[in-house]
Scaffold this motif. Structure first.
Motif, PDB file in Angstrom:
ATOM      1  N   CYS A  12       0.947 -23.114 -10.443  1.00 33.91           N
ATOM      2  CA  CYS A  12       2.126 -23.969 -10.437  1.00 33.91           C
ATOM      3  C   CYS A  12       2.348 -24.486  -9.025  1.00 33.91           C
ATOM      4  CB  CYS A  12       3.343 -23.147 -10.893  1.00 33.91           C
ATOM      5  SG  CYS A  12       4.894 -24.002 -10.647  1.00 33.91           S
ATOM      6  N   HIS A  18       2.722 -18.497 -10.256  1.00 30.63           N
ATOM      7  CA  HIS A  18       2.689 -18.948 -11.656  1.00 30.63           C
ATOM      8  C   HIS A  18       1.298 -19.481 -11.954  1.00 30.63           C
ATOM      9  CE1 HIS A  18       7.280 -19.937 -11.212  1.00 30.63           C
ATOM     10  NE2 HIS A  18       7.009 -18.622 -11.087  1.00 30.63           N
ATOM     11  N   HIS A  28       4.988 -26.702 -17.943  1.00 30.39           N
ATOM     12  CA  HIS A  28       5.504 -25.689 -17.026  1.00 30.39           C
ATOM     13  C   HIS A  28       6.243 -26.328 -15.854  1.00 30.39           C
ATOM     14  CE1 HIS A  28       5.501 -21.867 -14.764  1.00 30.39           C
ATOM     15  NE2 HIS A  28       5.323 -22.659 -13.709  1.00 30.39           N
ATOM     16  N   CYS A  32       9.864 -25.475 -14.177  1.00 29.85           N
ATOM     17  CA  CYS A  32      10.032 -25.040 -12.788  1.00 29.85           C
ATOM     18  C   CYS A  32      10.817 -26.059 -11.961  1.00 29.85           C
ATOM     19  CB  CYS A  32       8.668 -24.788 -12.142  1.00 29.85           C
ATOM     20  SG  CYS A  32       8.083 -23.101 -12.392  1.00 29.85           S
TER      21      CYS A  32
END
Ligand SMILES: [Zn+2]
Ligand SMILES: [Zn+2]
Length: 179
Positions: A12, A18, A28, A32
Protein backbone atom coordinates in the motif's frame (compact mmCIF):
# COMPACT_ATOMS: atom_id res chain seq x y z
CA UNK A 1 8.99 -10.84 -12.00
CA UNK A 2 5.91 -10.82 -14.12
CA UNK A 3 3.89 -7.74 -13.17
CA UNK A 4 0.84 -9.27 -14.81
CA UNK A 5 0.98 -12.21 -12.41
CA UNK A 6 -2.39 -12.58 -10.73
CA UNK A 7 -0.60 -13.45 -7.47
CA UNK A 8 1.61 -10.37 -7.61
CA UNK A 9 1.80 -8.85 -4.15
CA UNK A 10 2.12 -5.12 -3.73
CA UNK A 11 2.49 -2.68 -0.86
CA UNK A 12 0.00 0.00 0.00
CA UNK A 13 1.44 3.41 -0.86
CA UNK A 14 0.05 4.84 2.38
CA UNK A 15 1.52 2.19 4.61
CA UNK A 16 4.17 -0.29 3.51
CA UNK A 17 3.02 -2.84 6.04
CA UNK A 18 -0.23 -3.23 4.06
CA UNK A 19 0.36 -5.96 1.53
CA UNK A 20 -2.22 -7.26 -0.90
CA UNK A 21 -2.75 -8.68 -4.35
CA UNK A 22 -2.24 -6.09 -7.05
CA UNK A 23 -5.82 -6.48 -8.23
CA UNK A 24 -6.98 -5.48 -4.73
CA UNK A 25 -4.79 -2.38 -4.56
CA UNK A 26 -7.20 0.16 -6.06
CA UNK A 27 -9.95 -0.87 -3.68
CA UNK A 28 -7.52 -0.82 -0.75
CA UNK A 29 -6.23 2.63 -1.60
CA UNK A 30 -9.75 4.03 -1.46
CA UNK A 31 -10.07 2.78 2.10
CA UNK A 32 -6.60 3.91 3.22
CA UNK A 33 -7.12 7.34 1.64
CA UNK A 34 -9.88 8.00 4.15
CA UNK A 35 -7.48 7.13 6.97
CA UNK A 36 -4.28 8.81 5.72
CA UNK A 37 -5.52 11.65 3.55
CA UNK A 38 -4.55 14.24 6.19
CA UNK A 39 -1.06 12.75 6.73
CA UNK A 40 0.05 11.48 3.34
CA UNK A 41 -0.51 12.99 -0.03
CA UNK A 42 -0.19 10.58 -2.92
CA UNK A 43 1.24 11.83 -6.20
CA UNK A 44 0.72 10.23 -9.58
CA UNK A 45 3.81 8.88 -11.27
CA UNK A 46 4.51 10.77 -14.56
CA UNK A 47 5.46 7.49 -16.25
CA UNK A 48 2.53 5.37 -15.14
CA UNK A 49 -0.81 6.68 -13.88
CA UNK A 50 -1.27 3.48 -11.84
CA UNK A 51 1.71 4.39 -9.64
CA UNK A 52 0.57 6.36 -6.61
CA UNK A 53 3.53 7.57 -4.58
CA UNK A 54 3.61 9.27 -1.17
CA UNK A 55 5.03 12.73 -1.61
CA UNK A 56 8.29 12.07 0.36
CA UNK A 57 9.09 9.14 -1.95
CA UNK A 58 8.00 10.79 -5.16
CA UNK A 59 11.39 12.07 -6.34
CA UNK A 60 13.05 8.75 -5.64
CA UNK A 61 10.30 6.90 -7.50
CA UNK A 62 10.61 9.04 -10.63
CA UNK A 63 14.33 8.12 -10.77
CA UNK A 64 13.76 4.39 -10.36
CA UNK A 65 10.31 3.79 -11.88
CA UNK A 66 10.42 0.77 -14.18
CA UNK A 67 8.22 2.56 -16.70
CA UNK A 68 10.72 5.41 -16.90
CA UNK A 69 12.95 3.22 -19.06
CA UNK A 70 10.19 2.70 -21.60
CA UNK A 71 9.51 6.44 -21.89
CA UNK A 72 13.22 7.30 -21.99
CA UNK A 73 13.72 4.81 -24.81
CA UNK A 74 11.32 6.72 -27.07
CA UNK A 75 12.62 10.13 -25.99
CA UNK A 76 16.21 9.21 -26.83
CA UNK A 77 15.51 7.37 -30.05
CA UNK A 78 16.58 9.28 -33.15
CA UNK A 79 13.86 9.95 -35.73
CA UNK A 80 13.71 7.35 -38.46
CA UNK A 81 16.02 8.36 -41.32
CA UNK A 82 14.52 9.16 -44.70
CA UNK A 83 15.12 6.44 -47.23
CA UNK A 84 14.21 5.96 -50.87
CA UNK A 85 10.76 4.72 -49.98
CA UNK A 86 9.85 7.82 -47.96
CA UNK A 87 11.28 10.38 -50.38
CA UNK A 88 10.15 11.47 -53.82
CA UNK A 89 11.69 13.68 -56.45
CA UNK A 90 10.65 17.29 -56.73
CA UNK A 91 7.79 17.47 -59.20
CA UNK A 92 8.64 19.67 -62.19
CA UNK A 93 5.96 21.04 -64.49
CA UNK A 94 5.91 23.51 -67.33
CA UNK A 95 2.41 24.61 -66.51
CA UNK A 96 2.06 27.71 -64.43
CA UNK A 97 -1.45 28.96 -64.25
CA UNK A 98 -0.28 32.23 -62.74
CA UNK A 99 1.65 33.11 -65.91
CA UNK A 100 -1.14 32.27 -68.32
CA UNK A 101 -2.95 35.41 -69.45
CA UNK A 102 -6.69 34.93 -69.67
CA UNK A 103 -8.85 38.05 -69.82
CA UNK A 104 -11.44 38.35 -67.13
CA UNK A 105 -14.90 37.33 -68.16
CA UNK A 106 -16.93 40.43 -68.92
CA UNK A 107 -20.60 39.56 -69.39
CA UNK A 108 -21.36 42.92 -71.02
CA UNK A 109 -18.57 42.41 -73.52
CA UNK A 110 -19.64 38.84 -74.12
CA UNK A 111 -23.26 39.55 -75.03
CA UNK A 112 -22.24 42.24 -77.56
CA UNK A 113 -20.97 39.50 -79.85
CA UNK A 114 -23.04 36.57 -78.67
CA UNK A 115 -26.16 35.30 -80.35
CA UNK A 116 -28.33 36.33 -77.42
CA UNK A 117 -31.31 38.62 -77.43
CA UNK A 118 -30.60 41.31 -74.89
CA UNK A 119 -33.41 42.79 -72.91
CA UNK A 120 -33.64 46.59 -72.94
CA UNK A 121 -33.82 46.85 -69.20
CA UNK A 122 -33.82 50.18 -67.42
CA UNK A 123 -34.27 52.35 -70.50
CA UNK A 124 -36.60 55.16 -71.48
CA UNK A 125 -39.11 54.24 -74.22
CA UNK A 126 -37.12 56.11 -76.88
CA UNK A 127 -33.96 54.34 -75.85
CA UNK A 128 -35.76 51.00 -75.88
CA UNK A 129 -36.89 51.52 -79.43
CA UNK A 130 -33.38 52.42 -80.60
CA UNK A 131 -31.89 49.54 -78.65
CA UNK A 132 -34.30 47.03 -80.11
CA UNK A 133 -33.57 48.28 -83.62
CA UNK A 134 -29.86 48.00 -82.97
CA UNK A 135 -30.26 44.51 -81.61
CA UNK A 136 -32.18 43.40 -84.67
CA UNK A 137 -29.37 44.67 -86.85
CA UNK A 138 -26.79 42.98 -84.70
CA UNK A 139 -28.53 39.62 -84.66
CA UNK A 140 -30.06 39.58 -88.13
CA UNK A 141 -27.39 41.43 -90.06
CA UNK A 142 -27.00 44.98 -91.34
CA UNK A 143 -29.24 44.30 -94.35
CA UNK A 144 -32.30 43.65 -92.25
CA UNK A 145 -33.49 47.23 -92.56
CA UNK A 146 -37.04 46.32 -93.35
CA UNK A 147 -39.35 48.39 -91.21
CA UNK A 148 -40.72 46.55 -88.27
CA UNK A 149 -42.93 47.49 -85.42
CA UNK A 150 -39.94 47.22 -83.11
CA UNK A 151 -41.95 45.33 -80.60
CA UNK A 152 -40.30 43.01 -78.17
CA UNK A 153 -42.41 40.14 -79.49
CA UNK A 154 -40.54 40.34 -82.76
CA UNK A 155 -37.28 40.63 -80.90
CA UNK A 156 -37.68 37.25 -79.31
CA UNK A 157 -38.30 35.53 -82.64
CA UNK A 158 -35.35 36.35 -84.88
CA UNK A 159 -36.66 34.06 -87.59
CA UNK A 160 -34.45 35.51 -90.27
CA UNK A 161 -31.36 34.67 -88.32
CA UNK A 162 -32.15 31.01 -88.74
CA UNK A 163 -32.24 31.28 -92.50
CA UNK A 164 -29.11 33.35 -93.06
CA UNK A 165 -26.89 32.79 -90.07
CA UNK A 166 -23.88 34.35 -91.74
CA UNK A 167 -22.75 37.14 -89.43
CA UNK A 168 -23.42 35.49 -86.16
CA UNK A 169 -20.55 34.29 -84.03
CA UNK A 170 -20.77 30.68 -83.09
CA UNK A 171 -22.73 30.26 -79.90
CA UNK A 172 -20.79 29.70 -76.69
CA UNK A 173 -17.54 30.80 -78.25
CA UNK A 174 -15.80 33.35 -76.10
CA UNK A 175 -14.26 36.30 -77.95
CA UNK A 176 -10.59 37.18 -77.63
CA UNK A 177 -9.57 33.69 -76.66
CA UNK A 178 -6.64 32.06 -78.31
CA UNK A 179 -7.40 28.52 -77.35
ZN1 LIG B 1 -3.16 0.75 3.07
ZN1 LIG C 1 6.18 4.98 -11.60
Amino acid sequence: MNVMDANDMVCCPYNKTHKMLRKKLQQHILKCREIYKDEVELLVCPFNKAHLIPEPDFLQHTRTCIDRKIVAHYQQSAPAPLNEETKHEKIETEENWDDEYVPDYDPQQYVVNANIVREPNGMFPSQRKAFIKQERKRLLGEDSDEETTGSEQNMKLPTKANSTGTQRPAPYKLPNRNR
